[in-house]
Every structure is written in C-alpha cells, then in structure tokens.
Design an enzyme around this catalytic site. Structure first.
Site, PDB file in Angstrom:
ATOM      1  N   HIS A 150       1.006  -1.099  -0.027  1.00  0.00           N
ATOM      2  CA  HIS A 150       0.113  -0.039   0.084  1.00  0.00           C
ATOM      3  C   HIS A 150       0.872   1.129  -0.049  1.00  0.00           C
ATOM      4  O   HIS A 150       2.178   1.245   0.068  1.00  0.00           O
ATOM      5  CB  HIS A 150      -0.950   0.071   1.185  1.00  0.00           C
ATOM      6  CG  HIS A 150      -0.666  -0.066   2.460  1.00  0.00           C
ATOM      7  ND1 HIS A 150       0.298   0.837   2.968  1.00  0.00           N
ATOM      8  CD2 HIS A 150      -0.542  -0.946   3.491  1.00  0.00           C
ATOM      9  CE1 HIS A 150       0.926   0.389   4.387  1.00  0.00           C
ATOM     10  NE2 HIS A 150       0.166  -0.841   4.524  1.00  0.00           N
ATOM     11  N   HIS A 202       3.770   1.573   2.714  1.00  0.00           N
ATOM     12  CA  HIS A 202       4.943   0.727   2.192  1.00  0.00           C
ATOM     13  C   HIS A 202       5.724   1.551   1.245  1.00  0.00           C
ATOM     14  O   HIS A 202       7.009   1.615   1.172  1.00  0.00           O
ATOM     15  CB  HIS A 202       4.553  -0.764   1.661  1.00  0.00           C
ATOM     16  CG  HIS A 202       3.989  -1.635   2.550  1.00  0.00           C
ATOM     17  ND1 HIS A 202       2.644  -2.018   2.280  1.00  0.00           N
ATOM     18  CD2 HIS A 202       3.888  -1.979   3.799  1.00  0.00           C
ATOM     19  CE1 HIS A 202       2.065  -2.981   3.359  1.00  0.00           C
ATOM     20  NE2 HIS A 202       2.900  -2.693   4.261  1.00  0.00           N
ATOM     21  N   CYS A 229       1.404 -10.306  20.717  1.00  0.00           N
ATOM     22  CA  CYS A 229       0.509  -9.895  19.788  1.00  0.00           C
ATOM     23  C   CYS A 229       1.040 -10.622  18.348  1.00  0.00           C
ATOM     24  O   CYS A 229       2.207 -10.447  18.156  1.00  0.00           O
ATOM     25  CB  CYS A 229       0.610  -8.531  19.441  1.00  0.00           C
ATOM     26  SG  CYS A 229      -0.343  -7.871  17.978  1.00  0.00           S
ATOM     27  N   CYS A 262       1.981  -8.106  15.629  1.00  0.00           N
ATOM     28  CA  CYS A 262       3.262  -7.308  15.866  1.00  0.00           C
ATOM     29  C   CYS A 262       4.385  -8.435  15.856  1.00  0.00           C
ATOM     30  O   CYS A 262       5.516  -8.024  15.508  1.00  0.00           O
ATOM     31  CB  CYS A 262       3.425  -6.731  17.081  1.00  0.00           C
ATOM     32  SG  CYS A 262       2.181  -5.329  17.353  1.00  0.00           S
ATOM     33  N   CYS A 269      -3.591  -4.860  22.260  1.00  0.00           N
ATOM     34  CA  CYS A 269      -2.206  -4.619  21.734  1.00  0.00           C
ATOM     35  C   CYS A 269      -2.224  -2.901  21.274  1.00  0.00           C
ATOM     36  O   CYS A 269      -3.331  -2.467  20.899  1.00  0.00           O
ATOM     37  CB  CYS A 269      -1.782  -5.468  20.238  1.00  0.00           C
ATOM     38  SG  CYS A 269      -0.751  -4.496  19.363  1.00  0.00           S
ATOM     39  N   HIS A 288      -2.452  -2.525  17.146  1.00  0.00           N
ATOM     40  CA  HIS A 288      -3.211  -3.267  16.294  1.00  0.00           C
ATOM     41  C   HIS A 288      -4.548  -3.002  17.002  1.00  0.00           C
ATOM     42  O   HIS A 288      -5.750  -3.475  16.733  1.00  0.00           O
ATOM     43  CB  HIS A 288      -3.023  -4.640  15.909  1.00  0.00           C
ATOM     44  CG  HIS A 288      -1.794  -4.694  15.160  1.00  0.00           C
ATOM     45  ND1 HIS A 288      -0.371  -4.815  15.527  1.00  0.00           N
ATOM     46  CD2 HIS A 288      -1.693  -4.458  13.782  1.00  0.00           C
ATOM     47  CE1 HIS A 288       0.276  -4.823  14.522  1.00  0.00           C
ATOM     48  NE2 HIS A 288      -0.375  -4.609  13.533  1.00  0.00           N
ATOM     49  N   LYS A 338      -4.198   5.083  10.641  1.00  0.00           N
ATOM     50  CA  LYS A 338      -3.338   3.980   9.975  1.00  0.00           C
ATOM     51  C   LYS A 338      -3.964   3.020   9.168  1.00  0.00           C
ATOM     52  O   LYS A 338      -5.126   2.670   9.662  1.00  0.00           O
ATOM     53  CB  LYS A 338      -2.522   3.327  11.144  1.00  0.00           C
ATOM     54  CG  LYS A 338      -1.565   2.445  10.641  1.00  0.00           C
ATOM     55  CD  LYS A 338      -0.352   2.074  11.810  1.00  0.00           C
ATOM     56  CE  LYS A 338       0.814   1.330  11.044  1.00  0.00           C
ATOM     57  NZ  LYS A 338       0.656   0.050  10.809  1.00  0.00           N
ATOM     58  N   LYS A 389      -5.544  -3.610   7.111  1.00  0.00           N
ATOM     59  CA  LYS A 389      -6.644  -4.560   6.231  1.00  0.00           C
ATOM     60  C   LYS A 389      -7.968  -4.576   6.817  1.00  0.00           C
ATOM     61  O   LYS A 389      -8.787  -4.548   6.321  1.00  0.00           O
ATOM     62  CB  LYS A 389      -6.051  -5.869   6.181  1.00  0.00           C
ATOM     63  CG  LYS A 389      -5.231  -6.100   4.933  1.00  0.00           C
ATOM     64  CD  LYS A 389      -5.333  -7.715   4.715  1.00  0.00           C
ATOM     65  CE  LYS A 389      -4.341  -8.654   5.952  1.00  0.00           C
ATOM     66  NZ  LYS A 389      -3.699  -9.812   5.323  1.00  0.00           N
TER      67      LYS A 389
HETATM   68  N1  MSP Z   1       8.565  -7.221   8.445  1.00  0.00           N
HETATM   69  C1  MSP Z   1       8.768  -6.032   9.303  1.00  0.00           C
HETATM   70  C2  MSP Z   1      10.067  -5.089   9.213  1.00  0.00           C
HETATM   71  C3  MSP Z   1      11.067  -5.883   9.015  1.00  0.00           C
HETATM   72  S1  MSP Z   1      12.608  -5.014   8.859  1.00  0.00           S
HETATM   73  C4  MSP Z   1      13.864  -5.983   9.142  1.00  0.00           C
HETATM   74  C5  MSP Z   1       7.498  -4.987   9.120  1.00  0.00           C
HETATM   75  N2  MSP Z   1       6.868  -5.281   7.929  1.00  0.00           N
HETATM   76  S2  MSP Z   1       5.670  -4.164   7.375  1.00  0.00           S
HETATM   77  O1  MSP Z   1       5.172  -4.718   6.189  1.00  0.00           O
HETATM   78  O2  MSP Z   1       4.365  -4.475   8.566  1.00  0.00           O
HETATM   79  O3  MSP Z   1       6.130  -2.827   7.827  1.00  0.00           O
HETATM   80  C6  MSP Z   1       7.151  -2.260   6.963  1.00  0.00           C
HETATM   81  C7  MSP Z   1       7.139  -0.696   6.996  1.00  0.00           C
HETATM   82  O4  MSP Z   1       6.272  -0.120   6.362  1.00  0.00           O
HETATM   83  C8  MSP Z   1       7.377  -0.410   8.557  1.00  0.00           C
HETATM   84  O5  MSP Z   1       8.600   0.552   8.289  1.00  0.00           O
HETATM   85  C9  MSP Z   1       6.025   0.341   8.553  1.00  0.00           C
HETATM   86  O6  MSP Z   1       6.358   1.423   9.481  1.00  0.00           O
HETATM   87  C10 MSP Z   1       5.786   0.785   7.131  1.00  0.00           C
HETATM   88  N3  MSP Z   1       4.508   1.102   6.901  1.00  0.00           N
HETATM   89  C11 MSP Z   1       3.314   0.360   7.238  1.00  0.00           C
HETATM   90  N4  MSP Z   1       2.099   1.025   7.109  1.00  0.00           N
HETATM   91  C12 MSP Z   1       2.521   2.395   7.152  1.00  0.00           C
HETATM   92  C13 MSP Z   1       1.726   3.665   6.868  1.00  0.00           C
HETATM   93  N5  MSP Z   1       0.738   3.506   6.923  1.00  0.00           N
HETATM   94  N6  MSP Z   1       2.551   4.716   6.709  1.00  0.00           N
HETATM   95  C14 MSP Z   1       3.967   4.726   6.520  1.00  0.00           C
HETATM   96  N7  MSP Z   1       4.759   3.561   6.922  1.00  0.00           N
HETATM   97  C15 MSP Z   1       3.960   2.404   7.133  1.00  0.00           C
HETATM   98  O7  MSP Z   1       7.179  -4.186   9.858  1.00  0.00           O
END
Ligand code: MSP
Length: 501
Positions: free
Chosen positions: A18, A21, A126, A129, A143, A146, A294, A297
């Site tokens: 999304h 990411h 959790c 997380c 949590c 979440h 935030k 899903k």
């Molecule tokens: N798999 C772990 C990271 C391991 S790194 C050794 C993880 N994955 S995640 O897919 O949940 O999130 C990855 C990144 O995306 C994190 O930095 C998280 O902060 C970022 N984001 C997820 N949703 C976000 C927003 N809505 N806005 C900005 N970044 C966000 O955590």
C-alpha cells in the site's frame, strides 16, 4: 569513491503493498538515485519478510502453504516496485538459502560469545506485531498498535541478554549523535534504553516456519531476529568478508516509527553481540494516515500505488509523496492535496516552463536553443538551490530538497514573464532569457531526477541534450553554464496534462 548502502524494511508477506509501504521504498529509491548522481557507489536493498506466525496464519486463512503465500505476496511487492520505477540493486527474501545461512552464522556468533542462553518465557504476545508485550504496554488490555487481543504464550526459549548491553548502547548513542534521526526519535530510542532493558526471547519451539537454530534443532529463530539480519545477508555476511566489510557498517536504514525499538535498540545490540559494528544511520519516519487513521486490512482503508499511478503517472505519484509527506512526522494522505500539488508544481510550473520555452524557441529562434548567459541573474540562485537540495537529501528531507529545487523553476518562469520574449523581436535579449530558461530546465532535470524518473529524462531529450540526466555527475552537472546552446529543441505534448480538481 564514497559508498552508500540504503535499505527499506522488508515487508511482511501477509499484506498487499500500500502507499505506506511505498512511501519508505520511494524515499529510499530517491536517496539511492541522489547518491548515484553524486558518483557514490550505491547498493539499494529492499525485499520481503516471510517467516513467523503472522505469515503462517495468513497462509492458512488463504488455503496456501506458507511458502506459496510468501511467493504470491513477495511477487506483488516486486510488481509494485517495478510499477514505481524503484531501482533496487537486490531484492531479498528471508526464505532464501543465503539468508538462512547468514542468520545461522550471525546468531551462532552471538551464541558463541555468550550472549544467548536458554530460559523459559511466558508473556503476552501480539501475533500481528510478532512481539511480546508486558501488561503496562497494553491499551485497554489490547495490543497498543493493532488494538486487538494479545495471547498468553509460554515456551522454553533462548534469550538474547539484551540487558547486558544498556551501557554500551548509551555509549554508542553518545559517540554517534547522528546515528538515529530525527532528534525526537533518537531521544525516544535512548529513553527505551535508559528505561531499562530486559533480556528477550529470540527463538520459538511452537512454530516451524522459520530459520532453524544451528545449535538446537528444536527451535526456530523468532521472526524479528531473522528479519533484522537481512541487512547483513545482502552484503555477504558470513560468506564474503571483503564484500561485507566494503558495505558494512556504512548502511542507512529507513524505517517507520513502529519498528524503532527493533532497529534502534535490539539491532545495534545484536550487532555488538555478534562482533560487528552497529549500523551507521537509522532514519525514522511517521505514518501515512488515511482519514486520520493508520491504514490496515481490517479498517478497509488501504490505498495501493496501483490505484493512483494510472491517474497521476509514476512521476506525479513519486513527486507527491516525496514533496508533501515530510520525513519524520505523520501525514494525512489526501487525494485533493495530491491533485493540487500535481497541478501547481508539475502542470503549471515545470510543465509550463518547458512548454513555453520550447514554443518561443520555435517562434523566435527557428527551434534552436540559445546558450545561457554566464552572468545570468539566475546563476547565483541555481548554486544556492543545489547547496540546499544537497543538504536536504542528506538529512534526509526529500520534501525540502524538492521545495528548494522548485524555487529555481519558479524563478525561471518569473524571469520569462518579466521579459515576455514571446512579444519581443528575435535578437540577443530574447536569446538571453530563453538560454537561461533552458539552462534552468537542464539543472532541474538533474536535481529532480530522483523524484521524476521519467519526465526528467524527457525534458533532457526535448531540450536537445544527449544521454540522460541519470548519467551525469554532481556537483559538476549543477554548475551554471552546462547547456551548450545551438541544439534543436523539440516541441511536444504537455508533459503533465492538468488534472481536474
Ligand atoms: N517485516 C517488518 C519489518 C522488518 S525490517 C527488518 C514489518 N513489516 S511491515 O510490512 O509491517 O511494515 C514495513 C514498513 O512499512 C514499516 O516501516 C512500517 O512503518 C511501514 N508502514 C506500514 N504502514 C505504514 C503507513 N501507513 N505509513 C507509513 N509507513 C507504514 O514491520
């Protein structure tokens, strides 16, 4: 030659890509591109985090094996990054054999050094997380991230003796004031350390979807310990000492604020435990919110890059997130703001500058672009803009870098409006103002190329320059006077057609 190794977090394969990411990935990509322009040797890593309970459960829910789930979702992230012109040099998947080898080697080193010991763990966990919490962390018993129930888990685990690293971590923070940015996030990390660190469980017996512990095959490593090591795997940890020492520890991790504890406390300590230096830099950004929330899903409020690229184009997409989402604080995504930014900066300012200049060059100079004046009033501004943009990319503050760059675009438009070359007779005065504007377009094509991967190259081509703005070198390419003049300028369709608000 300077080396620059930049990383994104690796994304969990239980969720589709999304715009949150994509925000981190585009920022890392722009930084990689800026450093390439500066002639640095760049290594840009992204990838997917594929082990752990969360992925396993998600696979079950989808009727897939964990590996199938990982294959499907990892490919979706890869496709999203291709759509956004992400120029990563490597794409790591934690299920790859090279990663399993590196995790085993690094954790074995920490174990051999006496920092990992057997114990029993009981805690509130959790699954979303993949992390344990203590009662105090919970909000209304849920949590804190979440807002869902936690589970009581009890297992015999290996523990990382994190508590023994408090003093060394505090010292490391004192010796490396720029290691974690922005300042507020550095203070947050230091606060966690000074608040007291507990040993943490780093293995699981209740799960088999992970990397096996080399000294005790009943256990797999807890997904976070496996995941963090990806940064070391990708540059040859345990396999290629020369390569590893070339890139490590000069690494720049970009992360979201929710994973600060892992990157700014656990990871530096684990590096110390394994006998390698902690990462040089961790830059922490806030969340991209949708309607103040935030994305998740369960909230059905996820927006994907593929929803927006057909409307704004790749460059319009990249430009908006880099320019409008400051790196650090949370920011609310707004479609209206995205349209407004596109129309103001891209359609009206940059696009219009190119359209006007090329039209008047055809009207007054038979389509041949004149050279800029060496003593142009814009020359000083161009030098200043380069200095500000460079410092801003370094912070990193992409929004400020682009804001500075657009000062030059606006100044060139204002100079054109003041001189009105379209009304004047052909001659030196017209040549001077057009030459200056073409020079601004050349410089802006270079400085904006980390954001505008496609249109920077198109501007370059239309103003008659050979090669591409991606192949030039900074700071030389930002020096005033590089546009040669005497080359054919092309008149084309609008680069950024205006969008309806
Ligand atoms: N798999 C772990 C990271 C391991 S790194 C050794 C993880 N994955 S995640 O897919 O949940 O999130 C990855 C990144 O995306 C994190 O930095 C998280 O902060 C970022 N984001 C997820 N949703 C976000 C927003 N809505 N806005 C900005 N970044 C966000 O955590």
């Amino acid at each position: 030659m300077a080396r620059y190794y930049v990383t994104t977090p690796i994304y969990y394969v239980n969720d589709a890509p999304h715009i949150g990411h994509a925000y981190t990935t585009i920022t890392a990509d722009a930084l990689a591109r800026w450093h390439r322009l500066k002639g640095d040797d760049v290594w840009f890593l992204t990838g997917t985090d594929e082990h752990g309970l969360k992925v396993k459960r998600s696979a079950e829910a989808n009727g897939l094996s964990p590996q199938e789930q990982a294959d499907v979702y990892s490919a979706r992230f890869r496709e999203a990054w291709a759509l956004l012109d992400i120029s990563n040099d490597d794409y790591i998947r934690t299920t790859e054999a090279r990663h399993h080898r590196a995790v085993r080697a690094l954790m074995q080193a920490a174990y051999n050094n006496g920092w990992i010991t057997l114990g029993t763990y009981e805690g509130l966990y959790c699954v979303a997380c993949e992390a344990y919490y203590v009662e105090d962390d919970l909000v209304d018993g849920l949590c804190p991230i979440h807002r869902r129930p936690v589970e009581l888990l009890k297992e015999s685990n290996y523990f990382f003796r994190l508590s023994a690293f408090s003093d060394r971590l505090v010292e490391w923070y004192a010796d490396n004031p720029g290691a974690v940015t922005p300042e507020a996030k550095r203070n947050e990390a230091l606060g966690l350390i000074k608040g007291g660190l507990q040993d943490i469980s780093v293995t699981r017996t209740s799960l088999d979807w992970g990397v096996r512990v080399p000294w005790d095959g009943k256990h797999v490593f807890y997904v976070w310990y496996d995941a963090l090591i990806n940064y070391a795997t990708a540059v040859g940890y345990g396999e290629d000492t020369v390569r590893f020492s070339a890139w490590w520890p000069a690494v720049h991790h970009l992360i979201g604020k929710d994973i600060l504890r892992f990157h700014c406390v656990y990871w530096p300590a684990l590096c110390m435990a394994a006998g390698i230096d902690p990462p040089h830099r961790v830059s922490v950004h806030g969340f991209l919110l949708v309607g103040g929330e935030k994305m998740s899903k369960t909230a059905f409020n996820q927006i994907s890059p593929a929803d927006l690229v057909p409307i704004f184009g790749v460059d319009g997409y990249r430009y908006h997130f880099l320019r409008d989402q400051q790196f650090g604080p949370d920011g609310d995504f707004s479609y209206e703001a995205m349209v407004a930014r596109y129309n103001a900066d891209l359609a009206n300012n940059l696009g219009n500058l190119l359209a006007r200049v090329s039209a008047v060059v055809h009207q007054k100079c038979a389509g041949i672009g004149p050279a800029p004046r060496p003593d142009s009033p814009l020359a000083g501004l161009a030098a200043e803009v380069y200095r500000s943009a460079d410092a801003a990319w370094e912070r990193p503050a992409p929004s400020e870098a682009l804001e500075a760059t657009w000062l030059l675009v606006r100044a060139a438009n204002a100079a054109l409006e003041a001189a009105e070359p379209w009304r004047a007779e052909p001659g030196p005065a017209v040549d001077a103002v057009l030459g200056d504007a073409l020079e601004v377009l050349r410089i802006v094509a270079v400085l904006a190329s980390p954001a505008l991967t496609r249109s920077a190259a198109e501007i370059w081509r239309r103003i008659g320059l050979p090669g591409s703005p991606l192949d030039v070198c900074l700071p030389e390419a930002a020096l005033w006077g590089g546009y040669p003049g005497g080359v054919a300028v092309e008149r084309g369709t609008p680069l950024f057609p205006r969008l309806k608000a």
